[in-house]
Design a protein around this motif. Sequence first.
Motif, PDB file in Angstrom:
ATOM      1  N   UNK A 128       0.435  -1.054  -0.036  1.00 45.96           N
ATOM      2  CA  UNK A 128       0.164   0.203   0.346  1.00 45.96           C
ATOM      3  C   UNK A 128       0.463   1.304  -0.292  1.00 45.96           C
ATOM      4  N   UNK A 129       0.454   2.428  -0.182  1.00 37.57           N
ATOM      5  CA  UNK A 129       1.227   3.127  -0.318  1.00 37.57           C
ATOM      6  C   UNK A 129       1.023   4.753   0.627  1.00 37.57           C
ATOM      7  N   UNK A 130       1.352   3.805   1.722  1.00 37.34           N
ATOM      8  CA  UNK A 130       1.612   4.220   2.791  1.00 37.34           C
ATOM      9  C   UNK A 130       2.254   5.430   2.733  1.00 37.34           C
ATOM     10  N   UNK A 131       2.469   6.966   3.613  1.00 39.17           N
ATOM     11  CA  UNK A 131       3.599   7.514   3.624  1.00 39.17           C
ATOM     12  C   UNK A 131       3.844   7.564   5.298  1.00 39.17           C
ATOM     13  N   UNK A 132       2.511   7.937   6.135  1.00 40.08           N
ATOM     14  CA  UNK A 132       2.435   8.471   7.211  1.00 40.08           C
ATOM     15  C   UNK A 132       1.414   7.672   8.276  1.00 40.08           C
ATOM     16  N   UNK A 133       2.127   7.433   9.537  1.00 43.81           N
ATOM     17  CA  UNK A 133       1.181   6.521  10.009  1.00 43.81           C
ATOM     18  C   UNK A 133       1.039   6.848  11.690  1.00 43.81           C
ATOM     19  N   UNK A 134      -0.857   7.880  12.078  1.00 47.36           N
ATOM     20  CA  UNK A 134      -0.877   7.991  13.199  1.00 47.36           C
ATOM     21  C   UNK A 134      -0.873   7.229  14.401  1.00 47.36           C
ATOM     22  N   UNK A 135      -0.110   7.361  15.419  1.00 51.04           N
ATOM     23  CA  UNK A 135       0.068   6.912  16.743  1.00 51.04           C
ATOM     24  C   UNK A 135      -0.668   6.814  18.047  1.00 51.04           C
ATOM     25  N   UNK A 136      -0.911   6.887  19.198  1.00 50.18           N
ATOM     26  CA  UNK A 136      -1.095   7.176  20.579  1.00 50.18           C
ATOM     27  C   UNK A 136       0.279   6.953  20.939  1.00 50.18           C
ATOM     28  N   UNK A 137       1.887   7.265  20.965  1.00 48.79           N
ATOM     29  CA  UNK A 137       2.306   7.972  21.228  1.00 48.79           C
ATOM     30  C   UNK A 137       2.781   9.329  22.440  1.00 48.79           C
ATOM     31  N   UNK A 138       2.868   8.370  24.069  1.00 50.09           N
ATOM     32  CA  UNK A 138       2.689  10.074  24.846  1.00 50.09           C
ATOM     33  C   UNK A 138       4.364   9.661  25.694  1.00 50.09           C
ATOM     34  N   UNK A 139       4.702  10.988  25.949  1.00 54.71           N
ATOM     35  CA  UNK A 139       5.816  11.314  26.641  1.00 54.71           C
ATOM     36  C   UNK A 139       6.031  10.184  27.585  1.00 54.71           C
ATOM     37  N   UNK A 140       6.540   9.534  28.015  1.00 54.32           N
ATOM     38  CA  UNK A 140       6.888   8.968  29.137  1.00 54.32           C
ATOM     39  C   UNK A 140       7.041   7.026  28.846  1.00 54.32           C
ATOM     40  N   UNK A 141       6.108   7.090  27.597  1.00 58.24           N
ATOM     41  CA  UNK A 141       5.910   6.161  26.618  1.00 58.24           C
ATOM     42  C   UNK A 141       7.668   4.543  26.686  1.00 58.24           C
ATOM     43  N   UNK A 142       7.332   3.985  26.736  1.00 60.20           N
ATOM     44  CA  UNK A 142       9.033   3.620  26.440  1.00 60.20           C
ATOM     45  C   UNK A 142       9.542   4.312  24.200  1.00 60.20           C
ATOM     46  N   UNK A 143       9.060   3.843  23.365  1.00 63.53           N
ATOM     47  CA  UNK A 143       8.751   4.213  22.751  1.00 63.53           C
ATOM     48  C   UNK A 143       8.980   5.744  22.614  1.00 63.53           C
ATOM     49  N   UNK A 144       8.701   6.656  22.966  1.00 67.74           N
ATOM     50  CA  UNK A 144       9.024   7.678  23.036  1.00 67.74           C
ATOM     51  C   UNK A 144       9.723   9.178  23.363  1.00 67.74           C
ATOM     52  N   UNK A 145      10.935   7.810  23.685  1.00 69.51           N
ATOM     53  CA  UNK A 145      12.280   8.980  23.330  1.00 69.51           C
ATOM     54  C   UNK A 145      12.546   9.251  22.116  1.00 69.51           C
ATOM     55  N   UNK A 146      12.683  10.592  22.172  1.00 67.19           N
ATOM     56  CA  UNK A 146      13.623  11.318  21.261  1.00 67.19           C
ATOM     57  C   UNK A 146      12.351  11.784  19.571  1.00 67.19           C
ATOM     58  N   UNK A 147      11.625  11.323  20.662  1.00 73.36           N
ATOM     59  CA  UNK A 147      10.403  11.877  19.173  1.00 73.36           C
ATOM     60  C   UNK A 147       9.627  12.884  18.981  1.00 73.36           C
ATOM     61  N   UNK A 148       9.347  13.610  18.043  1.00 79.84           N
ATOM     62  CA  UNK A 148       8.447  15.052  17.880  1.00 79.84           C
ATOM     63  C   UNK A 148       6.862  14.780  17.377  1.00 79.84           C
ATOM     64  N   UNK A 149       5.644  15.952  16.923  1.00 79.06           N
ATOM     65  CA  UNK A 149       4.688  14.706  16.507  1.00 79.06           C
ATOM     66  C   UNK A 149       4.891  15.042  15.592  1.00 79.06           C
ATOM     67  N   UNK A 150       5.812  14.839  15.026  1.00 73.21           N
ATOM     68  CA  UNK A 150       6.323  14.701  13.676  1.00 73.21           C
ATOM     69  C   UNK A 150       7.896  13.701  13.313  1.00 73.21           C
ATOM     70  N   UNK A 151       7.504  12.547  13.146  1.00 68.98           N
ATOM     71  CA  UNK A 151       9.332  11.934  13.106  1.00 68.98           C
ATOM     72  C   UNK A 151       9.230  11.118  12.037  1.00 68.98           C
ATOM     73  N   UNK A 152      10.207  10.349  11.426  1.00 74.06           N
ATOM     74  CA  UNK A 152      10.578   9.689  10.577  1.00 74.06           C
ATOM     75  C   UNK A 152      11.145   8.805  10.549  1.00 74.06           C
TER      76      UNK A 152
END
Length: 512
Positions: A128-152
């Motif tokens: 599929x031609x998907x280029x962006x995925x909306x995620x329910x990540x919040x600061x404090x989640x293990x995967x949130x380190x270094x992420x911004x609202x738009x992060x490659x």
Amino acid sequence: MEIDKAIRECDDSRLKTKYTNAIYVIKRALALYSIQEVALSFNGGKDSTVLLHLLRAGYVLHKAEESSSQDDADGENTFPIRTIYFETPTVFPEINSFTYETAATYNLQMDILRLDFKSGLEALLKANPIRAIFLGVRIGDPTAVGQEQFSPSSPGWPPFMRVNPILDWSYRDVWAFLLVCKVHYCSLYDQGYTSIGSIHDTVPNALLCIKNDNNSKQKFRPAYLLADGRLERSGRVKKFSAPVCGKLSSVCNGLKIEDLNSNNMLTASIIAVGDEILFGTVEDKLGSVLCRKLHSIGWATSLLAVTRNDIDSVAEEVERRKSTNDMVFIYGGVGPLHSDVTVAGVAKAFGVRMAPDEEFEEHLRHLIGEKCTGDKNEMAQLPEGITELLHHEQLPVPLIKCRNVIILTATNVAELDLQWHCLIDSLKSNGDLVLMAPFVSKCLTTTLSDVEVAQPLSKLCLQFPDIYIGGYRGSRKGPLMIRFEGKDLSRIEAASQSLCQNFQPGAFSETE
């Protein structure tokens, strides 16, 4: 749109601000990418439920702006954004049921993947031609380190843009949204679950347990009644971590509190931050006290260092010690002054940014009132994604734990005594501390010269490698004090007797 209407009519100004910012991120993403190029990652949890309804509102508002119409009736019943659901054998049945019910209610275009997250995404994005995925990540989640609202996406992963509309939302914000908007959420949250993983690592949060005097089944209050959102992951089961290279790490989740074999040595470094100490203006009295406290729980201190009030100096020292010690204790340089750089230095050592922490700011505001508010509340900024607040009823403000680094705010011995007591209580209750057999010691004094005892002491060190044997004098002309430290008192007695046998009776005397 019912979501937008509910938020606009509520009295929660903070929630309105969070909602407005999240909708802006969503509308910006929908302006950058076509509907065919975006997707929603949905897992049935509270965060992704919030995200789903934000996207429903954001899509309608985006379409209304595009058509210059205030009413898009079709948008109420249509949600064209592709939805990804990773179904695993370890998922809670309630999560599965809620997910499929939600999909039917809102006509979600579901892609059900039964692969691991990375492999599933690779297959999906290839087809599929998907280029962006909306995620329910919040600061404090293990995967949130270094992420911004738009992060490659991270290196090694298939390329896509991670869009995080609720990155700056707190636990309180999530529940405020769900309750204000009166949207359906998974039933597990009404049974005391506050953070849901797999069936193997998730239990109801003990902080919500309703005490009863009989032996009936435990009952729990709903998740939205958890007083402190920073404790939402307390319902995640801790796991035992096996020894690595003969050493147990105290910072892995789930190490049980027990006396361990003395061959397994846990070590800690102590770092004092303060130019005043290095200038000789003040004397550091906390380091030696902290060493004794560590010895009382069976930990060895590998380093006691003093570093400058400088972010780079703090970061370099923490960087060196955090990977070679089970725990690092750091104090000094914490507060609102220009020289208080300890927390920022710890963040730099872990390679993360400083970010506002709303839960911590609430504690500060309770302590010092509105003095902590303003355009730049430095005291409320903590290392992003790695910070855990250690709460205790005797502390007005929780202690800060960043992975295996403990930041103490004590400025004198009395404050250190209190913080140490609270720290041990907190770490024990979280299962994050190993209590080992305490060190025991024996001290002998003698009027013999250093030259006379040097060779016997050297041989003794080889004979008893498990015992620390040290010698020092209170003054150059005073008696020589020889100290034996270890975990086994019988070995210490044997070592001291072996030393005495090399000399005439009465050459040594035992002191307290």
